[in-house]
Design an enzyme around this catalytic site. Structure first.
Site, PDB file in Angstrom:
ATOM      1  N   ASP A 219       0.165  -7.526   1.330  1.00  0.00           N
ATOM      2  CA  ASP A 219       0.562  -6.131   1.540  1.00  0.00           C
ATOM      3  C   ASP A 219       2.078  -5.989   1.557  1.00  0.00           C
ATOM      4  O   ASP A 219       2.634  -5.228   2.348  1.00  0.00           O
ATOM      5  CB  ASP A 219      -0.047  -5.558   2.825  1.00  0.00           C
TER       6      ASP A 219
ATOM      7  N   SER B 147       4.731   2.607   7.752  1.00  0.00           N
ATOM      8  CA  SER B 147       4.394   1.459   6.901  1.00  0.00           C
ATOM      9  C   SER B 147       5.613   0.978   6.132  1.00  0.00           C
ATOM     10  O   SER B 147       6.311   1.773   5.494  1.00  0.00           O
ATOM     11  CB  SER B 147       3.305   1.851   5.892  1.00  0.00           C
TER      12      SER B 147
ATOM     13  N   HIS C  12       0.817  -1.217   0.000  1.00  0.00           N
ATOM     14  CA  HIS C  12       0.000   0.000   0.000  1.00  0.00           C
ATOM     15  C   HIS C  12       0.849   1.265   0.000  1.00  0.00           C
ATOM     16  O   HIS C  12       0.345   2.354  -0.285  1.00  0.00           O
ATOM     17  CB  HIS C  12      -0.981   0.010   1.185  1.00  0.00           C
TER      18      HIS C  12
END
Length: 836
Positions: free
Chosen positions: A121, A194, A91
């Protein structure tokens, strides 16, 4: 796999819905370094393996959205190979272009995403480098709840890269908004973390940070992808360039207990079986319960994913199911989930991270204006036509808007000034000064303008300039916050910006950025089912049917979109064949044409195209239907047009559609559930009872017909039941006698024949409905080149005079349609004779 997402999961609990990607911000814990004296040494060891990632977020073709130098996205990555292979979250880079990677020592590299796997992911980014410090990966079996861990990443701002937070492992084998199990930690994970590393006190990576729980009153709740899942994905990237996932062709549904997080005692219910899939071939059916995959028990979707990832496509696996109370094991040869390949993308304006490098001026080539482009000027909203655009200052000191409208060049200076002042008739202005401080007409050589300066309440000041040029009014409006307006230096810079506005655009000037959104090409439309396609810009959406219907400029051509769910076991061929049979049943053969289905590919899946034409006897309407099934939904795109318009324009439309049709699950409304295809349920011969208490009659009408009602001045009520190419109408009259109605009808029929000798009719006395005396008229005529037959019955019952008309165009007079019409009339009964 592939089609296993479940309706139950979509509408899960508020707990699951609140889990968001780390782009959400939440409170972070504070831990003293003395919790573990080794933390600084561990960070020194691991930090060189962690990089910051920054890039430009990509957009669709909507040119009204700005791509400016301040609009950037960032995240974190972990070096896995010394030659510049970096793992991060999918993402982070999925919608990122012009990627730049910055290592812990501040070295900058251009990069690009080489592999993306949204299911896990995880993604890989490659930079051209050597001698980097790859991370050391731990084993998931060594991770213990309660051990100290640290998260390294780029929280909040790119300037904070390689920031460290410390906490513990709060839990293992968590299942939250992920396809696989996750590690839970209370180490602070903030926006930008992230893709960063979660490390143990040996400096080993135990997970890749991926999400946090963000809600009021909730603290210290973050999640990371376990190292074993990371290794699994990296191995597949290395061997196959993608994650090769086995495909069963099942949509599975969790039990209520599993959805709310309780231990489940049952397996996964089969909610849907994809036709022609390995599961279908093995005999797995809807409502079976999947108990285990190989030796692994499965009670949740995460259990299923963890079990199935141990296998490769083309391998055999034993699947234990419960079917009709019996436990059976079926051997299944696995297929493969197909995903589109990752392609390295860069922004259309080049590979530079700064989209506007070298651009010192900005303008619109279509509307022919330009001006200076300060570094802090950020374009905001722009109309689809490009005739209105707004800008803001990056520091929030001012805003600027430019609007172009049609206006006469003959306006006098006073009329132009009056227009800019903002009278009640002025529709241009959304910012009108409360107090005018200056009003004048400036006779600047080449481009004179009207100028209004005024206060805007207590907030600031507005300067408006109006230029007339070649039938257009260019209105430039600057709003400055009060605190900055009285600063002479800044006021000079504002005036310099306004003075730079010119009624010209030099296309050869490479320093001039063109923001024109005007287009004579195509426009991309996307609906709530994730379906997107391109249509000519001249087409428009129907204001009555939302995104489901579109028309060209003169409404002669139409496109309609129908999306329904694919029932378990349905196939593309069976669906298209049903549609064909419905069409053929609607028209007599000489009034219809239809081709055999043509195979093609749409949205990456097999599709069928059927071409058809129909007429009621005057003009032929032609068209084609595109059918395909993807992600358990059936997509039908119908295009219709006058047959005599066939040619290159429609060929181009077909090519544009078939080359641009896409389906993106990410753009689908997440609350969508099962959408029944009503055509699967319709029985054309099924009837419903219509009862009219006031006029004392009842009859059986085909359920698929529609109805309408009207009145005249005599209190005569007319009830019509309609179908394509015909109707059945009942007029009930309590004020006029049967004899008078017959006289009126006789006169009307004779007059029609006298006016047109082609109008032929017959009349006779007859008995209908088991003994009711009636007058019958039968007409065969061609009206506006449409031949039809109309039968009229006039009779009296219960002191009410009835007129019943049965009309059907020749084009739809099939045996089945005619039988339904006659059967509906024959079902007419009168309430005083109906058994109660």
């Amino acid at each position: 796999m592939g089609n296993w997402n479940t309706v139950a999961k979509k509408g899960a609990t508020a707990l699951l819905a609140a889990f968001l990607l780390v782009s959400l911000q939440g409170p972070s814990p504070s831990y003293a370094a003395e919790i573990n004296a080794e933390v600084p040494k561990v960070i020194d060891k691991a930090s060189p393996s962690v990089v910051a990632i920054i890039g430009k977020p990509s957009y669709d073709s909507d040119k009204t959205l700005e791509k400016n130098r301040f609009n950037l996205a960032h995240g974190t990555g972990v070096i896995v190979e010394s030659n510049g292979v970096i793992v991060t979250n999918a993402h982070v880079v999925k919608d990122m272009t012009n990627i730049v990677v910055v290592t812990s020592d501040g070295t900058t590299y251009n990069g690009h995403a080489t592999n993306i796997d949204e299911e896990s992911d995880l993604a890989l980014v490659k930079i051209e480098a050597s001698g980097l410090s790859p991370a050391t990966f731990a084993s998931s079996s060594d991770i213990k709840v309660g051990e100290t861990v640290a998260a390294i990443g780029t929280p909040i701002s790119f300037a904070l890269r390689n920031s460290v937070t410390v906490g513990i492992v709060s839990g293992l084998d968590r299942s939250v908004s992920s396809q696989y199990q996750l590690i839970q930690t209370d180490a602070a994970i903030n926006p930008g973390n992230s893709g960063g590393a979660l490390i143990n006190m040996k400096g080993e990576v135990i997970g890749i940070n991926t999400m946090k729980y963000a809600d009021f009153g909730v603290e210290n709740l973050g999640f990371a992808i376990p190292v074993d899942t990371v290794k699994y994905v990296l191995k597949h990237f290395q061997l196959y360039g993608k994650v090769k996932r086995p495909y069963l062709g099942l949509e599975l549904e969790e039990s209520w207990e599993a959805v709310v997080g309780l231990p489940s005692s049952t397996g996964l219910r089969v909610a849907y079986v994809d036709p022609d899939s390995p599961a279908a071939a093995a005999g797995i059916e809807q409502d079976d319960l999947v108990v285990s995959i190989g030796a692994n028990k499965v009670k949740t979707l995460v259990d299923y994913n963890e079990a199935i990832k141990k296998y490769l496509p083309d391998e055999k696996v034993d699947i234990t199911i419960q079917s009709e109370g019996k436990t059976v094991t079926k051997s299944v040869t696995l297929g493969e989930v197909l995903h589109p390949e990752t392609k390295w993308r860069e922004d259309a304006e080049g590979s530079d991270l700064d989209a506007d490098r070298g651009k010192t001026k900005i303008g619109d080539s279509h509307f022919g204006w330009s001006m200076k482009y300060p570094a802090g000027l950020v374009k905001g909203h722009q109309s689809e036509e490009g005739d209105s655009v707004s800008f803001v200052d990056a520091k929030g000191e001012f805003s600027l808007s430019i609007q172009v409208d049609n206006e006469s060049d003959e306006l006098s200076p006073s009329a132009l000034l009056n227009l800019l002042t903002g009278s009640e008739e002025d529709d241009y202005d959304d910012m009108t000064p409360s107090t005018i401080l200056e009003r004048q007409y400036v006779k600047r050589e080449g481009s004179p303008f009207a100028k209004i300066v005024g206060r805007s309440g207590d907030d600031g000041y507005i300067q408006t300039r109006g230029y007339l040029h070649e039938g257009r009014l260019y209105k430039v409006q600057l709003f400055v916050m009060k605190d900055h307006y009285n600063n002479d230096f800044k006021q000079n810079s504002y005036n310099d910006l306004l003075d730079s506005f010119k009624l010209s655009f030099n296309a050869q000037d490479e320093s001039l950025k063109d923001i024109s959104s005007y287009s004579s090409g195509n426009t991309i439309y996307t609906n709530e089912y994730g379906l997107s396609f391109a249509l000519p810009t001249s087409w428009q959406k129907s204001s009555y049917t939302g995104n489901s219907a579109f028309f060209n400029a003169d409404y002669s051509q139409m496109l309609q979109v129908h999306v329904t769910s694919a029932s378990s076991g349905d196939t593309l061929a069976a669906w298209a064949d049903r549609e064909r049979k419905q069409f053929e049943a609607q028209y007599v053969q000489k009034y219809r044409k239809i081709t055999d289905p043509e195979e093609l590919t749409l949205a990456g899946v097999p599709a069928l195209k059927t071409t058809y034409a129909e007429t009621l006897g005057n003009k032929w309407t032609a068209g084609y239907s595109l059918f395909f099934i993807k992600d358990k939904y059936k997509y039908e795109v119908d295009v219709s047009y006058p047959q005599d318009e066939e040619g290159s324009e429609l060929d181009d439309l077909l090519h544009s559609l078939t080359s641009t049709i896409e389906v993106d699950k990410d753009n689908r409304d997440q609350e969508l559930g099962f959408i029944q295809d009503l055509d699967e349920l319709i029985d054309p011969n099924r009837t419903i009872t219509y009862k009219n208490q006031k006029y004392k009659y009842t009859l059986q009408i085909p359920e698929m017909w529609t109805s309408s009602k009207s009145y005249d001045n005599k209190d005569q009520v007319s009830k019509s039941f309609l179908f394509t190419g015909g109707y059945l109408t009942i007029d009930a009259d309590t004020n006029t006698s049967y004899e008078d109605l017959v006289k009126e009808e006789d006169a009307a029929q004779k007059k029609s024949h006298e006016s047109d000798s082609e109008y032929a009719y017959t009349d006779e006395e007859t008995t209908i409905l088991g003994g009711v005396k009636a007058k019958k008229y039968e007409v065969n005529y061609v009206s506006a080149k449409v031949p039809y037959k109309e039968t009229t019955y006039m009779f009296s019952q219960n002191q009410i005079a009835y007129t019943v008309r049965l009309r059907m165009d020749a084009a739809v007079r099939t045996d089945a349609n005619e039988a339904r019409l006659n059967k509906a009339f024959a079902s007419l009964q009168f309430l005083d004779t109906v058994t109660k």
